[in-house]
Scaffold this motif. Structure first.
Motif, short mmCIF file in Angstrom:
data_model
loop_
_atom_site.label_atom_id
_atom_site.label_comp_id
_atom_site.label_asym_id
_atom_site.label_seq_id
_atom_site.Cartn_x
_atom_site.Cartn_y
_atom_site.Cartn_z
N ALA A 63 -8.17 9.38 60.49
CA ALA A 63 -9.41 9.39 61.26
C ALA A 63 -10.59 9.16 60.32
N THR A 64 -11.42 8.17 60.64
CA THR A 64 -12.62 7.88 59.87
C THR A 64 -13.76 7.61 60.86
N GLY A 65 -14.96 7.45 60.33
CA GLY A 65 -16.10 7.09 61.18
C GLY A 65 -16.34 8.08 62.30
N VAL A 66 -16.15 9.37 62.03
CA VAL A 66 -16.31 10.38 63.07
C VAL A 66 -17.79 10.58 63.37
N THR A 67 -18.15 10.52 64.66
CA THR A 67 -19.52 10.80 65.10
C THR A 67 -19.47 11.94 66.11
N ALA A 68 -20.58 12.17 66.77
CA ALA A 68 -20.61 13.24 67.76
C ALA A 68 -19.79 12.91 68.99
N ASP A 69 -19.54 11.62 69.27
CA ASP A 69 -18.82 11.26 70.50
C ASP A 69 -17.71 10.24 70.29
N SER A 70 -17.35 9.93 69.05
CA SER A 70 -16.32 8.92 68.82
C SER A 70 -15.61 9.16 67.49
N VAL A 71 -14.43 8.55 67.37
CA VAL A 71 -13.68 8.59 66.11
C VAL A 71 -12.89 7.29 65.99
N ARG A 72 -12.80 6.78 64.79
CA ARG A 72 -12.05 5.56 64.52
C ARG A 72 -10.70 5.95 63.91
N LEU A 73 -9.63 5.45 64.50
CA LEU A 73 -8.28 5.74 64.05
C LEU A 73 -7.62 4.48 63.49
N THR A 74 -6.90 4.63 62.38
CA THR A 74 -6.16 3.53 61.76
C THR A 74 -4.77 4.05 61.41
N TRP A 75 -3.73 3.20 61.59
CA TRP A 75 -2.37 3.64 61.33
C TRP A 75 -1.52 2.49 60.79
#
Length: 539
Positions: free
Chosen positions: A350-362
């Motif tokens: 999980a990267t790029g975490v904000t108050a309403d979103s998160v970016r996932l990479t796998w």
């Protein structure tokens, strides 16, 4: 308001602001002999994912064209067809034998058959339209043509069952219709159309979909949105469809076109969003449109060799039917059926975490025929809720609550609909987006029939705001023409402005500004109430 023409599509004006969807119930019927809903997805009788890629055909008005039309539609690559039937209230009734023939022709051409009753179109506004109760009467009357076809047929109870009048009754009427169908032993996946001539500008279907699903004892309901002039920007398309996906509710674009009398729908955005999110679509319509909407024909005079520009776009263009359709698993050759599931994707980060979103990479999964996509799920209390679908190894999950811990996992799927084991999970906590201490300054330059406004958002808290949405209402008949340093949509008098990349962050104690140009037919007042990320902001 413009009204829907006999063989055309619904029209409406977008006038209501967005509301949040409730999360869909997770339960479903234990015995699913045909199509069914699982984890917010339409699944075939084998439990494989099925994404509609097809068109509408007006059988009720052109019954003599149907056999050839279905053959041609299949030859152009479609995997499904939505067939217009009549209950006998507005148009000549398609009886049990006729419905059975249509189903047989769909099966002969290896097409999933979506049967819809058209006489409900625009009820409450169109004078000759009938309520959903009459559509249910019809389905019970042709039940013998339906029972036993659950693997091949989806029943669309009534087309666009409300216009722009009394549409608030849609929820109760839809629940009642579903209940009657189930009580009568109709176990098919039931597709329900939105009100507002199918376009749901009031968000009645969107905001009540979870309750409607819960009222279905089989939890086997598919929601159908029709996208015309209301959906003329990528943001509007993605927001509407994305809210269903985030809530774990199944949705399909049952009608759309490349132009319409109520505005210019963004067919590129509709097709691209449907493909990226794994959502079905059915273009309107094969041929035979009249009453001024002939431009919606996909083929000239029912001739597959004479596709219109709209037909070429839908069948052969980017994200079109030919490039994206996969035949339903029920028609697969048992000797050649791919039953090997992909390997589990690697553990997501999980990267790029904000108050309403998160970016996932796998890390990517592997498969004997190739991985076709990935489904991200939110895991909570042993339950899974769909969060995002993608064809790449990264996805951004949006619509999250601030200062909340979430757990995510990923599944891979292949072209045959086989699904991998679940990946390991990852946990992420969204940021605490404090926006209570803020102020908005709205500076108006008024020229009578037009105006400019400079808007400044001031962050008076001690923490930066990363990502923002400012909502306000115009006090008069004002319309936005252009915006700079932000993006904006307008529904009725309500404006929703969101950041650009370069105005995303409002520093602690700092500010950002954007501007807009608009026009007015009744003077230009100044908005007095503003909300920033859903919280009231001072002025």
């Amino acid at each position: 308001m413009k009204k829907k023409l006999a063989a055309a599509t619904g029209t409406a004006l977008a006038v209501c602001a967005s509301l949040l969807l409730a999360v869909a119930p997770q339960a479903q019927a234990a015995d699913t002999p045909g199509f069914h809903i699982g984890a917010g997805r339409l699944l075939d009788a084998n439990g494989n994912d099925f994404v509609m890629r097809g068109v509408n055909h007006a059988h009720a008005w052109y019954p003599d064209r149907t056999d050839q039309a279905l053959s041609d539609i299949k030859a152009l690559g479609a995997n499904s067809v939505r067939v217009v039937l009549a209950t006998g209230d507005q148009w000549t009734r398609n009886d049990t034998a006729d419905v059975a023939h249509v189903v047989a022709e769909c099966k002969e051409n290896r097409l999933v058959c979506v049967l819809e009753a058209h006489d409900t179109t625009g009820y409450g506004e169109a004078g000759a339209a009938v309520p959903l109760s009459r559509a249910v009467d019809y389905w019970l009357g042709v039940k013998d043509a339906l029972v036993g076809q659950e693997k091949y047929v989806i029943v669309n109870i009534g087309n666009e069952p409300y216009g722009n009048s009394n549409y608030s009754a849609w929820t109760a009427d839809t629940k009642t219709a579903i209940g009657r169908m189930r009580a009568a032993g109709i176990d098919h996946t039931l597709m329900v159309d939105a009100p507002n001539w199918g376009q749901d500008w009031s968000f009645t279907m969107r905001d009540n979909a979870a309750g409607v699903m819960a009222a279905d004892p089989d939890r086997n309901t598919l929601f159908d949105i029709h996208m015309y002039g209301v959906y003329d920007t990528p943001a509007e398309v993605d927001d509407y469809l994305g809210r269903f996906v985030s809530a774990g509710l199944p949705v399909v674009v049952g009608e759309f076109g490349d132009m319409h009398s109520d505005g210019n729908p963004d067919e590129d955005a509709i097709m691209a969003t449907a493909e990226s999110r794994g959502i079905g679509y059915l273009g309107w319509s094969w041929s035979g449109n009249g009453s001024g909407v002939e431009y919606l024909d996909l083929a000239q005079n029912f001739d597959r060799g004479r596709l219109t520009a709209w037909g070429q776009r839908l069948f052969n263009g980017t994200n079109g039917i030919k490039a994206t359709a996969e035949e339903a698993g029920v028609y697969a050759d048992p000797g050649n059926e791919d039953t090997t599931a992909p390997t589990a994707p690697g553990t997501p980060t999980a990267t790029g975490v904000t108050a309403d979103s998160v970016r996932l990479t796998w890390p990517a999964a592997t498969d004997n025929t190739g991985v076709s996509g990935y489904d991200v799920v939110r895991v909570e209390g042993g339950q899974e809720t769909p969060a995002a679908s993608t064809t790449t190894t990264t996805a951004t999950v949006t619509g999250l609550a601030a200062d909340t811990t979430y757990t995510f996992a990923v599944y891979a799927r292949d072209a045959a609909g086989n699904r991998s084991p679940r990946s390991a999970t990852v946990t992420a906590t969204t940021e605490d987006n404090v926006v209570g201490a803020c102020a908005v300054e709205y500076r108006l330059s008024d020229w009578g029939s037009s105006f400019n406004a400079d808007v400044t958002i001031r962050n008076r808290s001690d923490k930066a705001i990363d990502g923002w949405e400012l909502s306000f209402g115009f006090p008069g008949a004002q319309r936005i023409n252009s915006v700079w340093n932000a993006r904006a949509t307008q529904q009725g008098s309500t404006v929703r402005a969101t950041h650009e990349a370069w105005t995303r962050t409002i520093p602690a104690g700092g500010s950002v500004s954007f501007g807009l140009n608009g026009s007015s037919s009744g003077g230009n007042g100044t908005p007095t109430a503003f909300t920033l990320n859903g919280q009231t902001c001072g002025s």
